[in-house]
Design an enzyme around this catalytic site. Structure first.
Site, mmCIF file in Angstrom:
data_model
loop_
_atom_site.group_PDB
_atom_site.id
_atom_site.type_symbol
_atom_site.label_atom_id
_atom_site.label_comp_id
_atom_site.label_asym_id
_atom_site.label_seq_id
_atom_site.Cartn_x
_atom_site.Cartn_y
_atom_site.Cartn_z
ATOM 1 N N LYS A 29 61.751 28.490 61.082
ATOM 2 C CA LYS A 29 62.961 28.735 60.351
ATOM 3 C C LYS A 29 63.709 29.830 60.718
ATOM 4 C CE LYS A 29 61.197 26.399 56.014
ATOM 5 N NZ LYS A 29 60.898 26.276 54.716
ATOM 6 N N ASN A 33 60.253 31.489 54.749
ATOM 7 C CA ASN A 33 58.568 31.290 54.976
ATOM 8 C C ASN A 33 58.210 30.882 56.041
ATOM 9 O OD1 ASN A 33 59.196 28.594 54.384
ATOM 10 N ND2 ASN A 33 58.048 28.441 52.614
ATOM 11 N N GLU A 81 61.345 12.509 58.875
ATOM 12 C CA GLU A 81 61.849 13.581 59.364
ATOM 13 C C GLU A 81 62.064 13.806 60.914
ATOM 14 O OE1 GLU A 81 60.223 16.153 55.546
ATOM 15 O OE2 GLU A 81 59.225 16.649 57.663
HETATM 16 N N1 UDP Z 1 61.045 26.742 48.117
HETATM 17 C C1 UDP Z 1 61.641 27.979 47.513
HETATM 18 N N2 UDP Z 1 61.403 28.297 46.303
HETATM 19 C C2 UDP Z 1 60.313 27.700 45.625
HETATM 20 C C3 UDP Z 1 59.856 26.507 46.119
HETATM 21 C C4 UDP Z 1 59.948 26.210 47.619
HETATM 22 O O1 UDP Z 1 62.469 28.450 48.246
HETATM 23 O O2 UDP Z 1 59.972 27.916 44.439
HETATM 24 C C5 UDP Z 1 61.349 26.661 49.533
HETATM 25 C C6 UDP Z 1 60.448 27.061 50.364
HETATM 26 O O3 UDP Z 1 61.290 27.418 51.519
HETATM 27 C C7 UDP Z 1 59.633 25.684 50.991
HETATM 28 C C8 UDP Z 1 60.741 24.687 50.760
HETATM 29 O O4 UDP Z 1 61.605 25.049 49.655
HETATM 30 O O5 UDP Z 1 59.204 25.897 52.091
HETATM 31 C C9 UDP Z 1 60.281 23.233 50.517
HETATM 32 O O6 UDP Z 1 59.448 23.312 49.429
HETATM 33 P P1 UDP Z 1 57.977 22.460 49.503
HETATM 34 O O7 UDP Z 1 57.424 22.444 48.082
HETATM 35 O O8 UDP Z 1 58.103 21.039 50.199
HETATM 36 O O9 UDP Z 1 57.058 23.481 50.607
HETATM 37 P P2 UDP Z 1 56.605 23.415 51.831
HETATM 38 O O10 UDP Z 1 56.235 21.830 52.058
HETATM 39 O O11 UDP Z 1 57.496 23.776 52.818
HETATM 40 O O12 UDP Z 1 55.341 24.111 51.884
#
Ligand code: UDP
Length: 141
Positions: free
Chosen positions: A11, A114, A128
């Site tokens: 990212k 993140n 994807e």
């Molecule tokens: N995200 C965020 N706030 C939240 C939850 C998720 O900004 O409270 C963002 C974060 O960057 C995350 C992305 O949304 O990586 C996608 O969320 P997901 O739950 O799919 O997490 P991941 O699979 O990336 O761990």
């Protein structure tokens, strides 16, 4: 375990920190092969389409704004159990909760910024990968 492919995105925060190579080294060190890769600046429409599953979530607008705030490094990782292996290397979504030694624990600043994305299941990985890479641009060895 089966040979799988998964989509990884480094990212904008991690690209800005100049740690693309360090993150790719972790993938390769864990036995994953990079079979497709491209650096790109996502448009708003591309980022919204990619995260469409989160469109109703309160963080959606901030997430899209963040994903288009700079270039990203998109790749396809291939190997045994690649989807789970990548998720293990990444660590928990919130870097404060991520295990020591994971990519997010070491390189991420917050749940918004993140460092990495990784597909979370075989179905999402297929969608994807197709979103970013036409099949002909994937190089297995
Ligand atoms: N995200 C965020 N706030 C939240 C939850 C998720 O900004 O409270 C963002 C974060 O960057 C995350 C992305 O949304 O990586 C996608 O969320 P997901 O739950 O799919 O997490 P991941 O699979 O990336 O761990």
């Amino acid at each position: 375990m089966a040979i799988e492919r998964t989509l990884s995105i480094i990212k904008p925060d991690a690209v800005k920190k100049n740690v693309i190579g360090q993150i790719l080294s972790r993938f390769e060190g864990a036995g994953l092969q990079i079979v497709a890769a491209r650096m790109t600046q996502l448009s708003r429409a591309e980022a919204e389409g990619f995260y469409a599953v989160h469109a109703a979530r309160p963080f959606f607008k901030d997430l899209v704004d963040f994903m288009i705030s700079g270039p990203v490094f998109v790749s396809v990782l291939e190997g045994e159990g690649a989807i789970l292996k990548n998720r293990d290397l990444m660590g928990a979504t919130d870097p404060k909760k991520a295990d020591k030694g994971t990519i997010r624990a070491d390189f991420a600043d917050s749940i918004d910024a993140n460092a990495v994305h990784g597909s979370d299941a075989a179905e999402t990985a297929a969608v994807e990968i197709a979103y970013y890479f036409p099949a002909l641009n994937v190089y297995s060895r």
